[in-house]
Write a protein that holds these residues in place. Structure first.
Motif, PDB file in Angstrom:
ATOM      1  N   ALA A   1       7.821  11.825  -6.002  1.00 24.04           N
ATOM      2  CA  ALA A   1       6.746  11.115  -6.651  1.00 24.04           C
ATOM      3  C   ALA A   1       6.985   9.527  -6.648  1.00 24.04           C
ATOM      4  O   ALA A   1       5.898   8.883  -6.488  1.00 24.04           O
ATOM      5  CB  ALA A   1       6.858  11.565  -8.192  1.00 24.04           C
ATOM      6  N   VAL A   2       8.091   9.060  -6.482  1.00 29.50           N
ATOM      7  CA  VAL A   2       8.327   7.529  -6.329  1.00 29.50           C
ATOM      8  C   VAL A   2       7.814   7.349  -4.892  1.00 29.50           C
ATOM      9  O   VAL A   2       7.140   6.186  -4.670  1.00 29.50           O
ATOM     10  CB  VAL A   2       9.902   7.382  -6.582  1.00 29.50           C
ATOM     11  CG1 VAL A   2      10.145   5.958  -5.598  1.00 29.50           C
ATOM     12  CG2 VAL A   2      10.406   7.282  -7.942  1.00 29.50           C
ATOM     13  N   CYS A   3       8.163   8.151  -3.651  1.00 28.94           N
ATOM     14  CA  CYS A   3       7.997   7.851  -2.628  1.00 28.94           C
ATOM     15  C   CYS A   3       6.338   7.949  -2.376  1.00 28.94           C
ATOM     16  O   CYS A   3       5.562   7.024  -1.628  1.00 28.94           O
ATOM     17  CB  CYS A   3       8.460   8.568  -1.547  1.00 28.94           C
ATOM     18  SG  CYS A   3      10.292   8.438  -1.526  1.00 28.94           S
ATOM     19  N   THR A   4       5.856   8.649  -3.118  1.00 34.51           N
ATOM     20  CA  THR A   4       4.232   8.948  -2.933  1.00 34.51           C
ATOM     21  C   THR A   4       3.538   7.541  -3.691  1.00 34.51           C
ATOM     22  O   THR A   4       2.550   7.231  -2.925  1.00 34.51           O
ATOM     23  CB  THR A   4       3.839  10.221  -3.671  1.00 34.51           C
ATOM     24  OG1 THR A   4       4.184  11.319  -3.086  1.00 34.51           O
ATOM     25  CG2 THR A   4       2.004  10.418  -3.580  1.00 34.51           C
ATOM     26  N   THR A   5       4.052   7.139  -4.803  1.00 35.16           N
ATOM     27  CA  THR A   5       3.735   6.101  -5.265  1.00 35.16           C
ATOM     28  C   THR A   5       3.728   4.776  -4.535  1.00 35.16           C
ATOM     29  O   THR A   5       2.734   3.895  -4.416  1.00 35.16           O
ATOM     30  CB  THR A   5       4.303   5.811  -6.586  1.00 35.16           C
ATOM     31  OG1 THR A   5       4.001   6.898  -7.455  1.00 35.16           O
ATOM     32  CG2 THR A   5       3.858   4.475  -7.471  1.00 35.16           C
ATOM     33  N   TYR A   6       4.881   4.633  -3.885  1.00 31.96           N
ATOM     34  CA  TYR A   6       5.010   3.588  -2.999  1.00 31.96           C
ATOM     35  C   TYR A   6       4.201   3.755  -1.934  1.00 31.96           C
ATOM     36  O   TYR A   6       3.249   2.467  -1.563  1.00 31.96           O
ATOM     37  CB  TYR A   6       6.447   3.629  -2.196  1.00 31.96           C
ATOM     38  CG  TYR A   6       6.715   2.570  -1.176  1.00 31.96           C
ATOM     39  CD1 TYR A   6       7.242   1.422  -1.443  1.00 31.96           C
ATOM     40  CD2 TYR A   6       6.442   2.964   0.232  1.00 31.96           C
ATOM     41  CE1 TYR A   6       7.590   0.418  -0.493  1.00 31.96           C
ATOM     42  CE2 TYR A   6       6.690   1.928   1.147  1.00 31.96           C
ATOM     43  CZ  TYR A   6       7.408   0.751   0.930  1.00 31.96           C
ATOM     44  OH  TYR A   6       7.522  -0.050   1.752  1.00 31.96           O
ATOM     45  N   GLN A   7       3.699   4.822  -1.119  1.00 38.68           N
ATOM     46  CA  GLN A   7       2.866   4.816  -0.048  1.00 38.68           C
ATOM     47  C   GLN A   7       1.507   4.625  -0.577  1.00 38.68           C
ATOM     48  O   GLN A   7       0.727   3.909   0.168  1.00 38.68           O
ATOM     49  CB  GLN A   7       2.947   6.357   0.443  1.00 38.68           C
ATOM     50  CG  GLN A   7       2.302   6.692   1.938  1.00 38.68           C
ATOM     51  CD  GLN A   7       2.880   5.929   2.936  1.00 38.68           C
ATOM     52  OE1 GLN A   7       2.914   4.770   3.236  1.00 38.68           O
ATOM     53  NE2 GLN A   7       3.598   6.730   3.851  1.00 38.68           N
ATOM     54  N   MET A   8       1.206   4.877  -1.693  1.00 35.81           N
ATOM     55  CA  MET A   8      -0.260   4.787  -2.083  1.00 35.81           C
ATOM     56  C   MET A   8      -0.451   3.355  -2.545  1.00 35.81           C
ATOM     57  O   MET A   8      -1.436   2.768  -2.254  1.00 35.81           O
ATOM     58  CB  MET A   8      -0.456   5.493  -3.519  1.00 35.81           C
ATOM     59  CG  MET A   8      -0.672   6.907  -3.253  1.00 35.81           C
ATOM     60  SD  MET A   8      -0.810   7.870  -4.983  1.00 35.81           S
ATOM     61  CE  MET A   8      -2.036   9.217  -4.679  1.00 35.81           C
ATOM     62  N   LEU A   9       0.398   2.658  -2.880  1.00 37.17           N
ATOM     63  CA  LEU A   9       0.366   1.262  -3.090  1.00 37.17           C
ATOM     64  C   LEU A   9       0.408   0.471  -1.944  1.00 37.17           C
ATOM     65  O   LEU A   9      -0.533  -0.552  -1.918  1.00 37.17           O
ATOM     66  CB  LEU A   9       1.505   0.838  -3.988  1.00 37.17           C
ATOM     67  CG  LEU A   9       1.551   1.027  -5.538  1.00 37.17           C
ATOM     68  CD1 LEU A   9       2.764   0.790  -6.063  1.00 37.17           C
ATOM     69  CD2 LEU A   9       0.399   0.337  -6.358  1.00 37.17           C
TER      70      LEU A   9
ATOM     71  N   ASP B   1       8.617   8.788   4.991  1.00 31.70           N
ATOM     72  CA  ASP B   1       8.483   7.429   5.342  1.00 31.70           C
ATOM     73  C   ASP B   1       9.478   6.550   4.248  1.00 31.70           C
ATOM     74  O   ASP B   1       9.631   5.492   4.554  1.00 31.70           O
ATOM     75  CB  ASP B   1       6.998   7.135   4.876  1.00 31.70           C
ATOM     76  CG  ASP B   1       6.831   5.709   5.100  1.00 31.70           C
ATOM     77  OD1 ASP B   1       6.632   4.889   6.185  1.00 31.70           O
ATOM     78  OD2 ASP B   1       6.502   4.717   3.892  1.00 31.70           O
ATOM     79  N   GLY B   2       9.458   6.947   2.881  1.00 33.14           N
ATOM     80  CA  GLY B   2      10.227   6.061   2.027  1.00 33.14           C
ATOM     81  C   GLY B   2      11.660   6.017   2.495  1.00 33.14           C
ATOM     82  O   GLY B   2      12.241   4.862   2.201  1.00 33.14           O
ATOM     83  N   LEU B   3      12.350   7.185   2.955  1.00 36.22           N
ATOM     84  CA  LEU B   3      13.560   7.073   3.346  1.00 36.22           C
ATOM     85  C   LEU B   3      13.641   6.274   4.547  1.00 36.22           C
ATOM     86  O   LEU B   3      14.729   5.544   4.712  1.00 36.22           O
ATOM     87  CB  LEU B   3      14.010   8.510   3.551  1.00 36.22           C
ATOM     88  CG  LEU B   3      14.085   9.423   2.257  1.00 36.22           C
ATOM     89  CD1 LEU B   3      14.313  10.776   2.904  1.00 36.22           C
ATOM     90  CD2 LEU B   3      15.232   8.918   1.583  1.00 36.22           C
ATOM     91  N   HIS B   4      12.957   6.272   5.552  1.00 42.46           N
ATOM     92  CA  HIS B   4      13.116   5.306   6.692  1.00 42.46           C
ATOM     93  C   HIS B   4      12.685   3.839   6.242  1.00 42.46           C
ATOM     94  O   HIS B   4      13.639   2.974   6.858  1.00 42.46           O
ATOM     95  CB  HIS B   4      11.792   5.459   7.625  1.00 42.46           C
ATOM     96  CG  HIS B   4      12.237   6.829   8.505  1.00 42.46           C
ATOM     97  ND1 HIS B   4      13.170   6.891   9.135  1.00 42.46           N
ATOM     98  CD2 HIS B   4      11.380   7.883   8.755  1.00 42.46           C
ATOM     99  CE1 HIS B   4      13.072   8.432   9.925  1.00 42.46           C
ATOM    100  NE2 HIS B   4      12.051   8.852   9.549  1.00 42.46           N
ATOM    101  N   VAL B   5      11.860   3.672   5.284  1.00 36.85           N
ATOM    102  CA  VAL B   5      11.803   2.328   4.759  1.00 36.85           C
ATOM    103  C   VAL B   5      13.169   1.792   4.174  1.00 36.85           C
ATOM    104  O   VAL B   5      13.427   0.563   4.384  1.00 36.85           O
ATOM    105  CB  VAL B   5      10.736   2.111   3.706  1.00 36.85           C
ATOM    106  CG1 VAL B   5      10.866   0.860   2.883  1.00 36.85           C
ATOM    107  CG2 VAL B   5       9.323   2.176   4.370  1.00 36.85           C
TER     108      VAL B   5
END
Length: 233
Positions: free
Chosen positions: A205-213, A104-108
């Motif tokens: 971890a960065v992408c997981t933090t983004y998604q959690m927020l 998801d983060g890469l798509h964003v």
């Protein structure tokens, strides 16, 4: 995840008003093998149930390769099933997997072509690349550090990534995944490599933090954690 995600949320607390508590339930794994990963994933339902007892607001599934080793697109099934466990416990909470969050983060970021660094053995790293490819993001090149022991993965010096990434073919990439594993530390090098490279740099971890927020409906902004957490997305 138990070190870097709290570190990012604590850094966020220095610039924004929200405050966080962190709770964990552990799935067991010692060697990063397909057999142990499958057993680990089977234990995730218990963890989701235990954490929902604490009425947490969001759950993060920490092991990227455990999800990806279960088959292409599996993060969606896992997130749905584990959310169901929290609903059954009358404590509904969204579930974020690091595998789904990375994609998801890469798509964003709009990334169509990436390079990745992973601590895994070569066959597992190839599997991770194939999983990302299947999600519509071309993996231009990957580097497998070939570390089988899970504790040794966690003991890696993130500063080593400053040289590791230079071994990759970065031709035409839109983003770099500096650590495709939440167990391997990378946070201390994310911003440094991004500044050197001039392209977005992320980790699981960065992408997981983004998604959690995002699941918490909060601004995804953490200082010195790369473009995805810059607040622009």
């Amino acid at each position: 995840m138990e070190t870097e995600i709290p570190a990012m949320l604590r850094a966020r607390e220095q610039i924004l008003p929200e405050r966080f508590t962190f709770h964990s339930s552990r799935m067991r794994m010692k060697k990063v093998t397909a057999e142990e990963l499958a057993a680990m994933d089977a234990d995730s339902d218990r963890c989701a149930l235990e954490l929902s007892d604490a009425r947490v607001d969001v759950l993060g599934y920490a092991c990227l390769v455990a999800i990806m080793s279960m088959g292409k697109g599996y993060h969606r099934a896992s997130e749905t099933r584990l959310h169901g466990r929290t609903v059954e416990n009358n404590a509904p909470a969204p579930v974020v997997t690091s595998a789904g969050a990375l994609v998801d983060g890469l798509h964003v970021l709009g990334a169509k072509k990436v390079a990745i660094v992973a601590p895994y053995m070569r066959p597992l790293t190839q599997m991770v690349a194939d999983y990302i490819d299947h999600e519509g993001i071309k993996v231009q090149d990957w580097l497998a550090l070939e570390i089988p022991d899970n504790l040794e993965v966690a003991a890696q010096d993130p500063q080593n990534l400053l040289s590791h990434y230079k071994k990759l073919d970065l031709t035409g990439i839109n983003a770099l995944v500096l650590s495709a594993c939440v167990q391997m530390p990378s946070l201390a090098s994310i911003q440094k490599v991004e500044d050197e490279l001039g392209l977005p740099v992320v980790s699981a971890a960065v992408c997981t933090t983004y998604q959690m927020l995002k699941k918490l409906d909060l601004e995804a902004r953490v200082p010195n954690a790369g473009a995805l957490l810059s607040g622009r997305y």
